[in-house]
Design a protein around this motif. Structure first.
Motif, PDB file in Angstrom:
ATOM      1  N   ASN A   1     -35.040  40.170  12.458  1.00 17.33           N
ATOM      2  CA  ASN A   1     -35.667  40.900  13.557  1.00 17.33           C
ATOM      3  C   ASN A   1     -35.878  42.374  13.193  1.00 17.33           C
ATOM      4  O   ASN A   1     -35.367  42.865  12.189  1.00 17.33           O
ATOM      5  CB  ASN A   1     -34.795  40.775  14.805  1.00 17.33           C
ATOM      6  CG  ASN A   1     -35.489  41.275  16.048  1.00 17.33           C
ATOM      7  OD1 ASN A   1     -36.724  41.291  16.126  1.00 17.33           O
ATOM      8  ND2 ASN A   1     -34.728  41.715  17.020  1.00 17.33           N
ATOM      9  N   LYS A   2     -36.621  43.048  14.058  1.00 15.15           N
ATOM     10  CA  LYS A   2     -36.955  44.484  13.930  1.00 15.15           C
ATOM     11  C   LYS A   2     -37.799  44.746  12.686  1.00 15.15           C
ATOM     12  O   LYS A   2     -37.604  45.745  11.972  1.00 15.15           O
ATOM     13  CB  LYS A   2     -35.685  45.340  13.929  1.00 15.15           C
ATOM     14  CG  LYS A   2     -34.862  45.179  15.206  1.00 15.15           C
ATOM     15  CD  LYS A   2     -33.716  46.155  15.265  1.00 15.15           C
ATOM     16  CE  LYS A   2     -32.897  45.981  16.551  1.00 15.15           C
ATOM     17  NZ  LYS A   2     -31.784  46.922  16.649  1.00 15.15           N
TER      18      LYS A   2
ATOM     19  N   ASP B   1     -40.748  45.655  12.719  1.00 15.38           N
ATOM     20  CA  ASP B   1     -41.602  46.814  12.956  1.00 15.38           C
ATOM     21  C   ASP B   1     -40.962  48.114  12.468  1.00 15.38           C
ATOM     22  O   ASP B   1     -41.664  49.125  12.303  1.00 15.38           O
ATOM     23  CB  ASP B   1     -41.912  46.926  14.444  1.00 15.38           C
ATOM     24  CG  ASP B   1     -40.652  47.028  15.270  1.00 15.38           C
ATOM     25  OD1 ASP B   1     -40.416  48.074  15.896  1.00 15.38           O
ATOM     26  OD2 ASP B   1     -39.863  46.059  15.299  1.00 15.38           O
TER      27      ASP B   1
ATOM     28  N   SER C   1     -40.684  40.588  15.052  1.00 18.37           N
ATOM     29  CA  SER C   1     -40.387  41.830  15.764  1.00 18.37           C
ATOM     30  C   SER C   1     -40.381  41.496  17.245  1.00 18.37           C
ATOM     31  O   SER C   1     -41.442  41.222  17.826  1.00 18.37           O
ATOM     32  CB  SER C   1     -41.425  42.912  15.453  1.00 18.37           C
ATOM     33  OG  SER C   1     -41.244  44.023  16.318  1.00 18.37           O
TER      34      SER C   1
END
Length: 373
Positions: A284-285, A287, A315
């Motif tokens: 995840n994350k 971005d 994301s």
């Protein structure tokens, strides 16, 4: 509302009413005989699964529950009315055990399902049951039997198809808010989630599944550190685990791979069967990682973890990569349900076993004795 997933209660079924010893007293009937009626049965105590409930908070403060006792019998052949049953409504997924013996009484797994917790006592017999040719004026009667009394332990395990795993601030709440109707609290500090959240993910008309978010785990959770150990039980009913890993932690000294390994170690300590469930890796994350470094970052994490299952880079904030992830989850769940469904039974065999008048099939099978009614 405060989330409560464990409670202890006392239940008592109603006592049976006593039988009556009475004799008929009517004009011009000097020896009317016995006319004492029976006592009524005591009320049962039932548990019923209510899909509108999601916590056991009602049983945290109201711990004593008693059903109505049966009425006593009366003269003139009047039987006592039975006591009203008591129905305790509980969330779907509640496990009920006898607190003293530890015996499992049952689980509420479907809306509307009922489970008998305590049986009401039988009513006593009136003296009209004791009359005979040699005992024409019986004065015997029996007392009602006491209802069952139990101390129960209630434990709630939420019913979800998919469970989210991860360290605090891994983005679990953001993900479940992005893909479902759940609206958990989201903030930039650890342990924002204090209780499980359920969300329904819709991937098409009449196509959906349930996803559960539990508080983040930390190292030592199996021994009681943090909050997650209190809610790991809610992942035991899931079919699939999504392991969220933050690939762009704020603290550069934090190693995502070490955090992921710590989560797996805590699962094995808590319940080896839970650790053996199918687990997908969700990085995840994305971005927060520069576009030219994303592919290399993902390959490095997967290589160091030696992860062999499905891997998704997403994301949750921008919803990048979530649609294919949810679609693949739905297809995997549908395949699992189809594999677990019982094989269809040929209705011709059912007719033969039941001995119905269904005519035997035409053609070569008509001579097979298995198809003869």
């Amino acid at each position: 509302m405060k989330f409560v997933d464990e409670a202890w209660i006392d239940v008592a079924a109603g006592d049976g009413g006593n039988g009556c010893a009475s004799f008929r007293h009517e004009k011009f009937r000097e020896f009317g005989g016995p006319d004492g009626g029976d006592g009524g049965r005591g009320g049962h105590v039932w548990a019923e699964a209510d899909p509108n409930l999601n916590t056991l908070v009602d049983f945290r403060y109201a711990r004593r529950h008693e059903a109505q006792r049966g009425e006593h019998g009366r003269g003139s052949d009047q039987y006592g009315a039975k006591g009203a049953d008591l129905v305790l409504r509980m969330p779907v997924g509640t496990i009920i055990r006898d607190a003293d013996s530890g015996e499992l009484l049952g689980e509420l797994l479907a809306p509307g399902q009922r489970l008998l917790l305590a049986k009401g006592g039988d009513g006593g017999l009136g003296n009209l049951h004791f009359k005979s040719s040699t005992n024409r004026a019986p004065r015997q009667r029996t007392l009602g039997k006491p209802g069952e009394r139990r101390r129960l332990h209630l434990e709630l395990k939420v019913l979800a198809d998919v469970g989210l795993l991860g360290m605090p601030n891994a983005g679990k709440s953001t993900l479940i808010a992005a893909v479902s109707n759940a609206r958990p609290k989201i903030a930039d500090y650890p342990f924002t989630t204090l209780h499980p959240n359920l969300g329904v993910v819709r991937v098409g008309p009449q196509q959906s599944f349930v996803i559960a978010d539990v508080p983040g785990l930390i190292e030592g959770a199996a021994e009681g550190a943090g909050l997650g150990h209190q809610f790991l039980r809610h992942l035991q009913r899931t079919r699939l685990l999504l392991h969220l890993v933050d690939v762009a932690p704020f603290d550069e000294s934090v190693d995502p791979v070490a955090q992921a390994r710590a989560i797996v170690a805590e699962l094995k300590k808590y319940d080896p069967q839970l650790a053996a469930k199918p687990r997908w890796l969700v990085l995840n994350k994305l971005d927060m990682v520069p576009a030219d470094e994303r592919e290399a970052r993902v390959r490095d994490v997967v290589r160091r973890l030696r992860f062999k299952g499905p891997v998704y880079a997403v994301s949750a904030l921008t919803r990048e990569g979530l649609e294919p992830l949810m679609r693949d989850i739905h297809q995997w769940l549908a395949a699992q349900r189809q594999a677990e469904a019982p094989a269809p039974v040929d209705p011709r065999f059912d007719a033969a076993r039941a001995g119905t008048d269904t005519p035997a099939p035409a053609g070569p099978a008509a001579d097979d004795p298995r198809f003869r009614p």
